[in-house]
Design a protein around this motif. Sequence first.
Motif, PDB file in Angstrom:
ATOM      1  N   UNK A 288      54.509  73.302  64.364  1.00 18.26           N
ATOM      2  CA  UNK A 288      55.312  72.081  64.481  1.00 18.26           C
ATOM      3  C   UNK A 288      54.800  71.243  65.662  1.00 18.26           C
ATOM      4  N   UNK A 289      54.582  71.888  66.799  1.00 17.13           N
ATOM      5  CA  UNK A 289      54.094  71.177  67.985  1.00 17.13           C
ATOM      6  C   UNK A 289      52.715  70.602  67.783  1.00 17.13           C
ATOM      7  N   UNK A 290      51.821  71.367  67.147  1.00 17.49           N
ATOM      8  CA  UNK A 290      50.472  70.881  66.919  1.00 17.49           C
ATOM      9  C   UNK A 290      50.495  69.701  65.958  1.00 17.49           C
TER      10      UNK A 290
ATOM     11  N   UNK B 294      54.852  94.577  72.080  1.00 18.46           N
ATOM     12  CA  UNK B 294      54.746  93.399  71.235  1.00 18.46           C
ATOM     13  C   UNK B 294      53.495  93.502  70.381  1.00 18.46           C
ATOM     14  N   UNK B 295      53.374  92.685  69.391  1.00 16.15           N
ATOM     15  CA  UNK B 295      54.310  91.644  68.966  1.00 16.15           C
ATOM     16  C   UNK B 295      55.515  92.221  68.214  1.00 16.15           C
ATOM     17  N   UNK B 296      56.482  91.343  67.966  1.00 14.02           N
ATOM     18  CA  UNK B 296      57.717  91.729  67.278  1.00 14.02           C
ATOM     19  C   UNK B 296      57.647  91.232  65.833  1.00 14.02           C
ATOM     20  N   UNK B 297      57.456  92.138  64.882  1.00 12.34           N
ATOM     21  CA  UNK B 297      57.359  91.726  63.483  1.00 12.34           C
ATOM     22  C   UNK B 297      58.546  90.871  63.053  1.00 12.34           C
ATOM     23  N   UNK B 298      58.237  89.772  62.362  1.00 15.56           N
ATOM     24  CA  UNK B 298      59.265  88.836  61.911  1.00 15.56           C
ATOM     25  C   UNK B 298      59.481  87.723  62.913  1.00 15.56           C
ATOM     26  N   UNK B 299      59.683  88.082  64.175  1.00 15.21           N
ATOM     27  CA  UNK B 299      59.866  87.058  65.202  1.00 15.21           C
ATOM     28  C   UNK B 299      58.564  86.312  65.465  1.00 15.21           C
ATOM     29  N   UNK B 300      57.436  87.003  65.315  1.00 14.52           N
ATOM     30  CA  UNK B 300      56.142  86.349  65.497  1.00 14.52           C
ATOM     31  C   UNK B 300      55.951  85.218  64.489  1.00 14.52           C
ATOM     32  N   UNK B 301      56.494  85.370  63.289  1.00 14.41           N
ATOM     33  CA  UNK B 301      56.401  84.310  62.279  1.00 14.41           C
ATOM     34  C   UNK B 301      57.141  83.052  62.727  1.00 14.41           C
ATOM     35  N   UNK B 302      58.290  83.234  63.378  1.00 10.47           N
ATOM     36  CA  UNK B 302      59.045  82.087  63.884  1.00 10.47           C
ATOM     37  C   UNK B 302      58.252  81.346  64.963  1.00 10.47           C
ATOM     38  N   UNK B 303      57.585  82.095  65.813  1.00  9.45           N
ATOM     39  CA  UNK B 303      56.773  81.485  66.869  1.00  9.45           C
ATOM     40  C   UNK B 303      55.612  80.713  66.261  1.00  9.45           C
ATOM     41  N   UNK B 304      54.959  81.301  65.271  1.00  8.46           N
ATOM     42  CA  UNK B 304      53.844  80.607  64.598  1.00  8.46           C
ATOM     43  C   UNK B 304      54.305  79.249  64.082  1.00  8.46           C
ATOM     44  N   UNK B 305      55.467  79.201  63.461  1.00 11.17           N
ATOM     45  CA  UNK B 305      55.963  77.937  62.916  1.00 11.17           C
ATOM     46  C   UNK B 305      56.279  76.927  64.020  1.00 11.17           C
ATOM     47  N   UNK B 306      56.802  77.389  65.150  1.00  8.18           N
ATOM     48  CA  UNK B 306      57.056  76.477  66.271  1.00  8.18           C
ATOM     49  C   UNK B 306      55.757  75.884  66.804  1.00  8.18           C
ATOM     50  N   UNK B 307      54.716  76.717  66.924  1.00  6.06           N
ATOM     51  CA  UNK B 307      53.417  76.208  67.370  1.00  6.06           C
ATOM     52  C   UNK B 307      52.885  75.175  66.382  1.00  6.06           C
TER      53      UNK B 307
ATOM     54  N   UNK C  16      63.006  74.570  72.207  1.00  2.86           N
ATOM     55  CA  UNK C  16      63.328  73.455  73.099  1.00  2.86           C
ATOM     56  C   UNK C  16      62.063  72.856  73.705  1.00  2.86           C
ATOM     57  N   UNK C  17      61.130  73.718  74.095  1.00  2.00           N
ATOM     58  CA  UNK C  17      59.869  73.243  74.675  1.00  2.00           C
ATOM     59  C   UNK C  17      59.097  72.421  73.650  1.00  2.00           C
ATOM     60  N   UNK C  18      58.960  72.950  72.433  1.00  2.00           N
ATOM     61  CA  UNK C  18      58.220  72.246  71.387  1.00  2.00           C
ATOM     62  C   UNK C  18      58.870  70.907  71.063  1.00  2.00           C
ATOM     63  N   UNK C  19      60.190  70.886  70.997  1.00  2.00           N
ATOM     64  CA  UNK C  19      60.895  69.641  70.695  1.00  2.00           C
ATOM     65  C   UNK C  19      60.729  68.607  71.799  1.00  2.00           C
ATOM     66  N   UNK C  20      60.518  69.071  73.036  1.00  2.00           N
ATOM     67  CA  UNK C  20      60.326  68.159  74.170  1.00  2.00           C
ATOM     68  C   UNK C  20      58.872  67.695  74.289  1.00  2.00           C
ATOM     69  N   UNK C  21      57.967  68.292  73.496  1.00  2.00           N
ATOM     70  CA  UNK C  21      56.560  67.908  73.553  1.00  2.00           C
ATOM     71  C   UNK C  21      55.686  68.863  74.339  1.00  2.00           C
ATOM     72  N   UNK C  22      56.253  69.979  74.781  1.00  2.00           N
ATOM     73  CA  UNK C  22      55.489  70.998  75.497  1.00  2.00           C
ATOM     74  C   UNK C  22      55.072  72.094  74.520  1.00  2.00           C
ATOM     75  N   UNK C  23      54.195  72.996  74.980  1.00  2.00           N
ATOM     76  CA  UNK C  23      53.822  74.148  74.166  1.00  2.00           C
ATOM     77  C   UNK C  23      55.031  75.019  73.890  1.00  2.00           C
ATOM     78  N   UNK C  24      55.048  75.656  72.734  1.00  2.00           N
ATOM     79  CA  UNK C  24      56.203  76.439  72.279  1.00  2.00           C
ATOM     80  C   UNK C  24      56.251  77.814  72.948  1.00  2.00           C
ATOM     81  N   UNK C  25      56.683  77.821  74.210  1.00  2.00           N
ATOM     82  CA  UNK C  25      56.798  79.070  74.953  1.00  2.00           C
ATOM     83  C   UNK C  25      58.117  79.085  75.719  1.00  2.00           C
ATOM     84  N   UNK C  26      58.803  80.220  75.685  1.00  2.00           N
ATOM     85  CA  UNK C  26      60.032  80.416  76.435  1.00  2.00           C
ATOM     86  C   UNK C  26      60.114  81.852  76.911  1.00  2.00           C
ATOM     87  N   UNK C  27      60.728  82.056  78.074  1.00  2.00           N
ATOM     88  CA  UNK C  27      60.798  83.392  78.670  1.00  2.00           C
ATOM     89  C   UNK C  27      62.137  83.626  79.346  1.00  2.00           C
TER      90      UNK C  27
END
Length: 162
Positions: A155-157, A140-153, A19-30
């Motif tokens: 996309x944003x970049x 952390x990191x969480x194997x597999x989930x880290x790959x999803x985060x990389x792709x979100x970053x 959601x953050x990346x799609x809005x134009x912010x850095x791809x981080x959620x907590x």
Amino acid sequence: MISETDARYLRRCIELARQAAQAGDGAFGSVLVGATGEVLKEDRNRTVTKGDVTLHPEFTLAKWAQDNLSSTERASSIVYTSGEHCPMCAAAHAYAGLGRIVYASSAEQLVQWKTQSGISLGSVAPLPINQVAPSIPVEGPAPGLDDEIRELHRMGWGRKAA
């Protein structure tokens, strides 16, 4: 070790990062989770869209916890996050007296991904959480989930370069 329960909360963090990346912010959620497993608060990065460099979700959750939870509740909570806390957020987490941190991708990975993509590393050193706050339990990191985060970053970049 990251459990199935941890992975479920991390998946929510990834959705918030999306959601953050799609809005134009850095791809981080907590997500802040209480001792009995209830979600107490969640947020996503809003630093670009709100123009406030402190609106990292980890910082926002630490501030909310400080204002709304007892010291015992804070100490028994868990912060799940898509990316390892930056030094500002690690310090806020420690000062607020929050408990364990579980992250999907590490600061070291983010540095590697940025370097590979020709993205500036920024003006703050990407220190591991325990270099800033040595007594916080961290997973952390969480194997597999880290790959999803990389792709979100990525996309944003890509959006910023266009």
